[in-house]
Write a protein that holds these residues in place. Structure first.
Motif: not given
Length: 96
Positions: A44-48
């Motif tokens: 989740a931290n590496r997707t946006s």
């Protein structure tokens, strides 16, 4: 004593979503909100920029390595998300 036309709050809300044709949008929004929980904090931290348009989930992935890994398990992600929604909300995932 219940009357014959009494409904639970859950049933009333589901009926309202169907009548006003908001069920699909409600399910889509719930899936986007559940993305960190379903995929974990690392992913989740590496997707946006998650959004759904025309039954396709669009995801911007910042890491090429992560993008390749997600591409390999794309069908599993689709199945997991549709299962969570309780119906077939998504047909495809597009990684950007």
């Amino acid at each position: 004593m219940r009357r014959t036309n009494d409904k639970s709050l859950k049933d009333a809300i589901e009926q309202m979503l169907r009548v006003y044709k908001l069920k699909r949008k409600f399910d889509e929004t719930a899936l986007i909100a559940a993305w960190p929980e379903m995929m974990g904090k690392a992913v989740a931290n590496r997707t946006s920029q998650l959004f759904i348009r025309e039954r396709k989930l669009f995801i911007r992935v910042e890491s090429s390595v992560l993008k390749n890994e997600l591409l390999m398990i794309r069908t599993q992600i689709l199945d997991k998300m549709n299962e969570r929604a309780g119906s077939k909300v998504l047909d495809e995932i597009v990684f950007m």
